[in-house]
Design an enzyme around this catalytic site. Structure first.
Site, short mmCIF file in Angstrom:
data_model
loop_
_atom_site.label_atom_id
_atom_site.label_comp_id
_atom_site.label_asym_id
_atom_site.label_seq_id
_atom_site.Cartn_x
_atom_site.Cartn_y
_atom_site.Cartn_z
N GLU A 18 -11.60 14.88 11.87
CA GLU A 18 -11.09 16.17 12.32
C GLU A 18 -9.71 16.04 12.97
OE1 GLU A 18 -13.98 14.83 12.74
OE2 GLU A 18 -15.56 16.23 13.27
N LYS A 118 0.62 -4.67 14.17
CA LYS A 118 -0.82 -4.82 14.20
C LYS A 118 -1.36 -5.10 15.59
CE LYS A 118 -2.27 -6.13 9.74
NZ LYS A 118 -3.56 -5.47 9.77
N GLY A 437 4.32 -4.28 -8.96
CA GLY A 437 3.03 -3.91 -9.55
C GLY A 437 2.83 -2.43 -9.72
N SER A 438 2.83 -1.69 -8.61
CA SER A 438 2.53 -0.27 -8.74
C SER A 438 3.81 0.52 -9.01
CB SER A 438 1.87 0.25 -7.47
OG SER A 438 2.69 0.05 -6.36
N HIS A 699 9.95 0.36 1.85
CA HIS A 699 9.29 0.95 3.02
C HIS A 699 10.25 1.81 3.83
CE1 HIS A 699 6.63 -2.64 2.32
NE2 HIS A 699 5.78 -1.65 2.30
N1 GLN Z 1 0.70 -5.02 -6.43
C1 GLN Z 1 0.64 -4.18 -5.29
C2 GLN Z 1 1.50 -2.95 -5.50
O1 GLN Z 1 2.51 -3.05 -6.11
C3 GLN Z 1 1.09 -4.91 -4.04
C4 GLN Z 1 1.00 -4.04 -2.81
C5 GLN Z 1 1.21 -4.77 -1.51
O2 GLN Z 1 1.84 -5.80 -1.44
N2 GLN Z 1 0.72 -4.26 -0.42
O3 GLN Z 1 1.20 -1.86 -5.06
#
Ligand code: GLN
Ligand code: ZN
Length: 763
Positions: A18, A118, A437-438, A699
């Site tokens: 919530e 963290k 990758g993504s 990022h």
């Molecule tokens: N292979 C993942 C991606 O490209 C790696 C992500 C990550 O390092 N957190 O999304």
């Protein structure tokens, strides 16, 4: 006389998140602060009532945070970074520090959020306090005191929780040169004195002061500061000095001299410390035994715990308190909401709400209440039975693990030889370009996955949709001109969840959310049984992608350590065992990918560093098995199959040997934000294999964030002064799933262009 019972804190997100939804509505401007306050007050009321209904001695107050409790402490202390100060701090001040302020909302150039990092070795993140030499601390935020009054009005016996002064200072950082934040302690203590004066006025009897840094290996100057600090803040309010996440036996001589009234220890993380602590405990102190694990989802074996506490009870009598090991912030909220778990499985778990009841039953049993003793025995039976279940213990998995030896972790050739084969097979140019990758995950992709999960579309329809995404992603990469392509991960919600769903041995939940930071929550899967790969997990998608192009397609796996770190582990086997089981499963996936013609396989390990134990002396042992597990995953790769790994953080120095020991043929890392400084570690160490230092910071909060060609060129040139150019790759510093297509395509075109230019000028 009843045993004193309490918890160290309760989840603040609400049983169905919530608070998350209320925050996001408020941030969007869809609701006002009153509505937000109402949701929050509702959550607190429920949480306190739960503690009362379970007859805990205290209702814990001060565990509620609008964004994060360290940030809440900063506000309490009136300690706001200068760039965010605008008169008297209010809730929006707090959100500005946590989330930054965009240009649009302030009509200025925008102000950056404070860093987030963290919280010890958990997956919770806190907002890092920023210290400068002239910082002042002044009580200016009444949330904590208001909540104490609020709880009192609701008839609770209140125990406030407060982050201790030394942990608060330690967890922050200096944001200007040439001073030591410890020098701020005297000023900070004055503010803490004022807090205690308020507590006295509010009639508080006990306060829980969290000093989790006591479980670290503190430098003497920090440790030595405790004595004076606790003398200075001494008042009529009794102090329960609270530690968690590891043993504090090393620092008992310091702790026992402090001017406090009791000590809390974490007996889930470090059960072996109990006897030493009981022996050393000053005779007037209480000992709060943190026996119910606040960081996992498993039902406690109350019967076993009861026996483990009998001696301490005998010696301490009423001075022994019963508690959760740490705040329940780190466990999901309410198991009762789960409707899809089998009866058997459900009886294995306890979420925050159930853990509160565990504290209560255990304390009653400890007092000798017959009914409670019986209840504890009965309650523990399912998890005792579980350990014998053949469904949990799989003979084939255990046999394979028992045979694990040095050969299982060995590639068949050394790097130099492998590199030679790989060159021949892959025929890549100098400075090869690739991605992590993504690719952008549009809302369409997300909807498709959700529809498939709900059963709204057939698996054939799902397959067609995902293949469509893959086609699109491959085509775009070819147009951009990348050398090594990826399929784009459109079938994955999350890099760990995907594997947890495809391997046997995991259980997923509907509402098992845990706060990660701010309004963001994660829903980790639970390792419940021996892990086995029943069928190939990525081969179809990867091969489909490869069928669309002449360029090499990189297979994409999540490494064993990362899967371990981002799920709830079993408690009946070691972390090492779980990781090795995962490693074998991944090794089989590597074999199948390469048999299907995939010549490059990336095994992501972004979490390897965060799995480090809190104490440096325990690092070597962890790194040993973590590295070994990674190597087992990669070991079935033939010399000509190129293994990549990826890590996204910037402090490598302390683990650089282990990173090298992974012996991946190529490692891609985050460096763009540190302007290649990170490479110092790799240079000093003389890293032997290939490296792709990230040259596109994905990022970055800037949207869009498009590095130009020259910027990328100078980053690569910088890298080339440290790493031989023959061993350099060019790539972004992480996956692209959170960025949009337009930004991604332009940035990657710049990246490819920069590599092309340097291929002629750098040699
Ligand atoms: N292979 C993942 C991606 O490209 C790696 C992500 C990550 O390092 N957190 O999304
Ligand atoms: Zn990454």
């Amino acid at each position: 006389m009843m045993t004193t019972t309490h918890i160290l804190g309760y989840p603040r997100v609400g049983e169905k998140r919530e608070l998350k939804f209320a925050l996001e509505q408020y941030w969007k401007g869809a609701t006002d602060v009153k509505e937000l306050q109402q949701v929050a007050a509702g959550i607190r009321k429920k949480n306190w009532s739960l503690q009362k209904n379970n007859e805990l001695s205290f209702a814990t107050v001060g565990d509620f945070a609008w964004y994060d409790h360290v940030l809440g402490t900063s506000l309490l202390l009136g300690h706001v970074p200068k760039r965010h100060q605008r008169g008297f701090p209010d809730l929006d001040t707090l959100f500005r520090v946590g989330r930054g302020q965009s240009q649009a909302s302030c009509g200025c150039s925008g102000e950056a959020a404070s860093d987030m990092t963290k919280w010890f070795n958990t997956n919770y993140h806190y907002i890092v306090p920023e210290f400068t030499a002239d910082d002042k601390f002044e009580l200016s935020w009444t949330q904590l005191f208001d909540e104490i009054s609020e709880a009192k009005q609701q008839g609770h016996n209140v125990k406030p929780v407060l982050l201790g002064p030394l942990s608060y200072l330690y967890l922050g950082k200096e944001v200007e040169e040439g001073f030591d934040r410890l020098a701020l302690l005297p000023r900070l203590l004055t503010a803490y004195q004022a807090i205690f004066t308020k507590f006295e006025k509010l009639g508080v009897e006990w306060v829980q002061i969290d000093e989790p840094i006591l479980a670290l290996e503190l430098e003497p100057k920090w440790l030595d500061s405790f004595k004076l600090a606790y003398q200075v803040i001494r008042s009529d309010v009794k102090v329960l000095l609270t530690t968690y996440f590891d043993s504090i036996v090393d620092v008992l001589p310091t702790i026992t001299k402090l001017d406090v009234d009791g000590l809390h220890i974490d007996l889930a993380a470090a059960p072996e410390q109990l006897n030493d602590v009981v022996k050393a405990l000053p005779s007037q102190w209480v000992l709060s035994a943190g026996v119910i694990n606040g960081r996992n989802v498993w039902r406690a074996n109350l019967h076993g715990k009861l026996n483990g506490l009998r001696d301490a009870k005998q010696q301490l009598g009423e001075r022994l308190w019963i508690a959760t090991s740490c705040s329940l912030l780190h466990s999901p909220v309410d198991l009762d909401l789960e409707t899809k778990l089998s009866e058997e499985t459900k009886n294995w778990f306890a979420f925050a709400k159930q853990k509160v009841a565990e504290v209560s039953w255990l304390s009653r049993a400890l007092e000798g209440d017959e009914k409670a003793v019986e209840y504890c025995a009965q309650y523990s039976q399912p998890i005792i039975d579980r350990e014998l279940s053949t469904w949990v213990n799989k003979a084939s998995v255990q046999q394979r693990l028992a045979g694990l030896n040095a050969n299982d972790a060995k590639r068949s050739a050394v790097y130099a030889e492998r590199a030679h084969h790989q060159k021949e097979v892959l025929q890549l140019p100098l400075l090869p370009t690739t991605t992590i990758g993504s690719f952008p995950q549009t809302s369409e992709v997300r909807q498709t996955r959700a529809a498939f999960k709900r059963g709204d579309i057939t698996s054939a329809q799902y397959k067609t949709a995902i293949q469509g995404c893959i086609q699109d992603t491959v085509k775009r990469q070819e147009e951009i001109g990348l050398d090594v392509l990826v399929h784009g991960e459109a079938e994955r919600n999350d890099m760990v969840e995907y594997f947890a769903e495809n391997l046997s041995g995991f259980q997923t939940t509907q509402f098992g959310w845990v706060q990660s930071y701010g309004s963001r929550c994660v829903k980790p899967a639970i390792v419940v049984a021996d892990i086995e790969r029943e069928a190939p997990m990525t081969v179809d998608w990867t091969c489909y992608a490869q069928s669309l192009t002449e360029k090499p397609m990189k297979g994409m796996l999540t490494g064993p350590v990362t899967i371990l770190c981002w799920t709830f582990p079993r408690e009946d086997v070691t972390r090492e065992t779980i990781t090795n089981q995962l490693a074998f499963a991944l090794q089989d996936e590597v074999s199948d990918l390469q048999a299907a013609g995939i010549n490059i396989i990336q095994i992501d390990e972004p979490a390897i560093r965060e799995g480090l134990p809190l104490k440096t002396r325990d690092h070597a042992e962890y790194l040993d098995w973590a590295v070994n597990a990674f190597k087992v995953s990669a070991a079935s790769a033939k010399p000509e199959t190129q293994i990549h790994t990826h890590m996204c953080y910037s402090e490598f120095n302390e683990i650089i040997d282990s990173v090298a020991a992974l012996d991946a043929d190529v490692i891609t890392i985050e460096t763009s934000r540190s302007n290649m400084e990170l490479l110092n570690a790799f240079e000093a160490f003389n890293y032997p294999n290939e490296i792709g230092p990230g040259v596109y910071d994905i990022h970055s909060p800037n949207v869009p964030n498009v590095p130009d060609v020259e910027w990328i060129e100078q980053l690569i040139e910088k890298a080339a002064t440290r790493i031989p150019v023959e061993r350099l790759w060019v790539n972004p510093d992480c996956g692209l799933k959170t960025r949009n297509w337009q930004e991604t395509e332009t940035s990657l075109k710049h990246l490819v262009e920069a590599a092309k230019r340097l291929r002629t000028t750098l040699v």
